[in-house]
Scaffold this motif. Sequence first.
Motif, PDB file in Angstrom:
ATOM      1  N   TRP A  57      30.324  -5.019  39.407  1.00 58.49           N
ATOM      2  CA  TRP A  57      29.892  -3.641  39.148  1.00 58.49           C
ATOM      3  C   TRP A  57      30.667  -2.644  40.004  1.00 58.49           C
ATOM      4  O   TRP A  57      30.889  -1.518  39.606  1.00 58.49           O
ATOM      5  N   THR A  65      27.411   1.834  38.597  1.00 56.82           N
ATOM      6  CA  THR A  65      26.004   1.672  38.952  1.00 56.82           C
ATOM      7  C   THR A  65      25.677   2.365  40.267  1.00 56.82           C
ATOM      8  O   THR A  65      26.521   2.509  41.138  1.00 56.82           O
ATOM      9  N   ASP A  87      17.562   0.809  40.175  1.00 58.62           N
ATOM     10  CA  ASP A  87      18.970   1.095  39.929  1.00 58.62           C
ATOM     11  C   ASP A  87      19.147   1.722  38.556  1.00 58.62           C
ATOM     12  O   ASP A  87      18.257   1.648  37.705  1.00 58.62           O
ATOM     13  N   ASN A  89      22.571   2.378  35.696  1.00 58.37           N
ATOM     14  CA  ASN A  89      23.988   2.116  35.484  1.00 58.37           C
ATOM     15  C   ASN A  89      24.415   2.438  34.066  1.00 58.37           C
ATOM     16  O   ASN A  89      23.587   2.573  33.168  1.00 58.37           O
TER      17      ASN A  89
END
Length: 194
Positions: A57, A65, A87, A89
Amino acid sequence: MRINGNTIINGLNIVLVPYRDNHVPKYHSWMKSEELQKLTASEPLTLEEEYEMQKSWREDEDKCTFIILDKRIYSEKNNEIESMIGDTNIFITNKDTATAEIEIMIAEERARGKKIGWEAVIIMLFYGIKYVGVKKYEAKISFANNVSINMFKKLGFSELSRSEVFQETTLEKNVSADWTEWLHRQFNFEIQNC
């Protein structure tokens, strides 16, 4: 994605920071939850696999992200790990059409139902448009995750398809100047380099 490697976004109730290796142990502990696995259509990973995923990522040019921090806790403790609540993303699925899949996860139960996910996803949608060049968004959501389905519909997404095999719906939203401006007006936030 390297573009956000040094980016911090300060919102009203949240702070978004790049997903770094020091976040992995707590993130990994979240993803042991069967509920989160079901809601995010995720498979459990070993800790080593989670570190590899974080590295991917961070380095892959088609992924971006941020870890979501509770701004109040972060202001008090100045500790990202203690402040982590989820999170968000984006993943570029088609470079030619600038289409990206957007995801949001509020892992900490104490942070759910407080519009934190709403704020985080709006900021991430705007960031993707402004800094990544996204022209169309898709969101793949489990049939069981009514909260997320309703949130994305309130954001103007409409159903593109349903998969009985994967038990998920795909919602889509084409980016427009009016929608981008609407996103920007929803919350005051500041994007800065660290």
